[in-house]
Design a protein around this motif. Sequence first.
Motif, PDB file in Angstrom:
ATOM      1  N   PRO A 132       0.795  -1.239   0.000  1.00  0.00           N
ATOM      2  CA  PRO A 132       0.000   0.000   0.000  1.00  0.00           C
ATOM      3  C   PRO A 132       0.823   1.283   0.000  1.00  0.00           C
ATOM      4  CG  PRO A 132      -1.005  -1.587   1.477  1.00  0.00           C
ATOM      5  CD  PRO A 132       0.309  -2.172   1.042  1.00  0.00           C
ATOM      6  N   ILE A 133       2.047   1.242   0.533  1.00  0.00           N
ATOM      7  CA  ILE A 133       2.874   2.456   0.522  1.00  0.00           C
ATOM      8  C   ILE A 133       3.168   2.866  -0.911  1.00  0.00           C
ATOM      9  CG2 ILE A 133       5.086   3.452   1.209  1.00  0.00           C
ATOM     10  CD1 ILE A 133       5.084   1.534   3.580  1.00  0.00           C
ATOM     11  N   GLY A 134       3.538   1.889  -1.724  1.00  0.00           N
ATOM     12  CA  GLY A 134       3.791   2.169  -3.130  1.00  0.00           C
ATOM     13  C   GLY A 134       2.531   2.572  -3.873  1.00  0.00           C
ATOM     14  N   LEU A 135       1.399   1.942  -3.525  1.00  0.00           N
ATOM     15  CA  LEU A 135       0.130   2.286  -4.174  1.00  0.00           C
ATOM     16  C   LEU A 135      -0.241   3.742  -3.876  1.00  0.00           C
ATOM     17  CD1 LEU A 135      -2.003  -0.912  -3.434  1.00  0.00           C
ATOM     18  CD2 LEU A 135      -0.921  -0.253  -5.584  1.00  0.00           C
ATOM     19  N   GLY A 136      -0.138   4.108  -2.600  1.00  0.00           N
ATOM     20  CA  GLY A 136      -0.467   5.480  -2.224  1.00  0.00           C
ATOM     21  C   GLY A 136       0.463   6.481  -2.876  1.00  0.00           C
ATOM     22  N   ALA A 137       1.758   6.174  -2.892  1.00  0.00           N
ATOM     23  CA  ALA A 137       2.735   7.071  -3.510  1.00  0.00           C
ATOM     24  C   ALA A 137       2.468   7.206  -5.011  1.00  0.00           C
ATOM     25  CB  ALA A 137       4.156   6.550  -3.266  1.00  0.00           C
ATOM     26  N   LEU A 179      -7.242   5.819   0.536  1.00  0.00           N
ATOM     27  CA  LEU A 179      -7.826   4.501   0.774  1.00  0.00           C
ATOM     28  C   LEU A 179      -6.841   3.373   0.471  1.00  0.00           C
ATOM     29  CD1 LEU A 179     -11.431   5.021  -0.669  1.00  0.00           C
ATOM     30  CD2 LEU A 179     -10.780   4.789   1.724  1.00  0.00           C
ATOM     31  N   GLU A 180      -6.242   3.404  -0.723  1.00  0.00           N
ATOM     32  CA  GLU A 180      -5.339   2.335  -1.143  1.00  0.00           C
ATOM     33  C   GLU A 180      -3.986   2.430  -0.454  1.00  0.00           C
ATOM     34  OE1 GLU A 180      -5.006   2.750  -5.344  1.00  0.00           O
ATOM     35  OE2 GLU A 180      -7.171   2.622  -5.683  1.00  0.00           O
ATOM     36  N   GLY A 181      -3.628   3.644  -0.008  1.00  0.00           N
ATOM     37  CA  GLY A 181      -2.346   3.834   0.645  1.00  0.00           C
ATOM     38  C   GLY A 181      -2.449   3.831   2.156  1.00  0.00           C
ATOM     39  N   VAL A 182      -2.999   4.900   2.722  1.00  0.00           N
ATOM     40  CA  VAL A 182      -3.019   5.075   4.179  1.00  0.00           C
ATOM     41  C   VAL A 182      -3.897   4.033   4.875  1.00  0.00           C
ATOM     42  CG1 VAL A 182      -3.552   6.665   6.059  1.00  0.00           C
ATOM     43  CG2 VAL A 182      -2.583   7.541   3.921  1.00  0.00           C
ATOM     44  N   VAL A 183      -5.159   3.943   4.470  1.00  0.00           N
ATOM     45  CA  VAL A 183      -6.100   3.043   5.154  1.00  0.00           C
ATOM     46  C   VAL A 183      -5.705   1.584   4.977  1.00  0.00           C
ATOM     47  CG1 VAL A 183      -8.506   2.276   5.280  1.00  0.00           C
ATOM     48  CG2 VAL A 183      -7.989   4.700   4.946  1.00  0.00           C
ATOM     49  N   ALA A 186      -2.598   0.725   7.060  1.00  0.00           N
ATOM     50  CA  ALA A 186      -2.879   0.654   8.501  1.00  0.00           C
ATOM     51  C   ALA A 186      -3.570  -0.663   8.861  1.00  0.00           C
ATOM     52  CB  ALA A 186      -3.744   1.838   8.926  1.00  0.00           C
ATOM     53  N   ILE A 187      -4.572  -1.036   8.084  1.00  0.00           N
ATOM     54  CA  ILE A 187      -5.304  -2.273   8.370  1.00  0.00           C
ATOM     55  C   ILE A 187      -4.385  -3.494   8.261  1.00  0.00           C
ATOM     56  CG2 ILE A 187      -7.140  -3.816   7.563  1.00  0.00           C
ATOM     57  CD1 ILE A 187      -8.683  -1.292   6.700  1.00  0.00           C
ATOM     58  N   LEU A 188      -3.653  -3.580   7.164  1.00  0.00           N
ATOM     59  CA  LEU A 188      -2.827  -4.768   6.924  1.00  0.00           C
ATOM     60  C   LEU A 188      -1.630  -4.835   7.871  1.00  0.00           C
ATOM     61  CD1 LEU A 188      -2.884  -4.820   3.025  1.00  0.00           C
ATOM     62  CD2 LEU A 188      -4.071  -6.372   4.573  1.00  0.00           C
ATOM     63  N   TRP A 189      -1.035  -3.686   8.184  1.00  0.00           N
ATOM     64  CA  TRP A 189       0.124  -3.686   9.078  1.00  0.00           C
ATOM     65  C   TRP A 189      -0.275  -4.151  10.478  1.00  0.00           C
ATOM     66  CZ3 TRP A 189       5.116  -3.620   8.150  1.00  0.00           C
ATOM     67  CH2 TRP A 189       6.001  -3.406   9.219  1.00  0.00           C
ATOM     68  N   ILE A 190      -1.407  -3.657  10.946  1.00  0.00           N
ATOM     69  CA  ILE A 190      -1.895  -4.072  12.264  1.00  0.00           C
ATOM     70  C   ILE A 190      -2.299  -5.549  12.246  1.00  0.00           C
ATOM     71  CG2 ILE A 190      -3.754  -3.747  13.954  1.00  0.00           C
ATOM     72  CD1 ILE A 190      -3.758  -0.766  13.140  1.00  0.00           C
ATOM     73  N   TYR A 191      -2.993  -5.959  11.204  1.00  0.00           N
ATOM     74  CA  TYR A 191      -3.464  -7.341  11.113  1.00  0.00           C
ATOM     75  C   TYR A 191      -2.300  -8.337  11.093  1.00  0.00           C
ATOM     76  CZ  TYR A 191      -5.521 -11.582   9.155  1.00  0.00           C
ATOM     77  OH  TYR A 191      -5.893 -12.893   8.935  1.00  0.00           O
TER      78      TYR A 191
END
Length: 264
Positions: A132-137, A179-183, A186-191
Amino acid sequence: MLTYPNIDPIAISIGPLKVHWYGLMYLIGFVAVWVLGKKRAEKPWSPIKPEAIEDLVTYGALGVILGGRIGYVLFYNFGEFLNNPLVLFKIWQGGMSFHGGMLGVFIAMWLFGRKQHCTMLQLTDIIAPLAPIGLGAGRIGNFINSELWGRTTDVPWAMVFPNGGPLPRHPSQLYEAFLEGVVLFAILWIYTSKPRPTMAATGLAVMLYGCFRFFVEFFRMPDAHIGYLALDWVTMGQILSTPMIIIGALMFYFAHRKVHATVS
């Protein structure tokens, strides 16, 4: 209405050498996978060692770039490809597809998994919370390039894009970046902060991306040469995202079901 910042797409220019912001966004994504991937690879449940992350990033980068380009041509520009197959190599004209890049990464991880004696899904579970970091960027790069803008609107945060005509539009690239980056990150990193069943993280990432992309397509303008495919609102992005939602949900469900069955 907000004023579009009109940032120069070229970040650095040294003589004939020009480095575009969009290219730097790809670099940010790959570096993030490398740094955070090493951190995750130190976990006792990781299928690979930290020193293997460099090769994982290399395989993943090739999968993203080759898959993204091929996917764009086949999904969004197939007619021109039939008339002139060489359009596949005209990368200077732009055009990358997330869905194609995702398929490219799956193939790359299958090849890399054979080398590392682990499964493709074990490797995609490592990549899932980092991508997601790359997606958001990348979406920020789209915004800077004034491309992939949204539909016309009168919301207070609408913008007039330099090459989007005189009417204000949704800054849909920023919606996707959020949505694709930040959210999603956050969801996947915590999960994935503790051990999860194989395939669960991949399934969750695929499902959530599909949901977020399907939603944002209601605000994003479809490609001009494709337009709406049905009902005056269905886009190619939504058609490609629908199987992602279904397949991702099934992967997530069966990953956890298998664990419960084993425990029982």
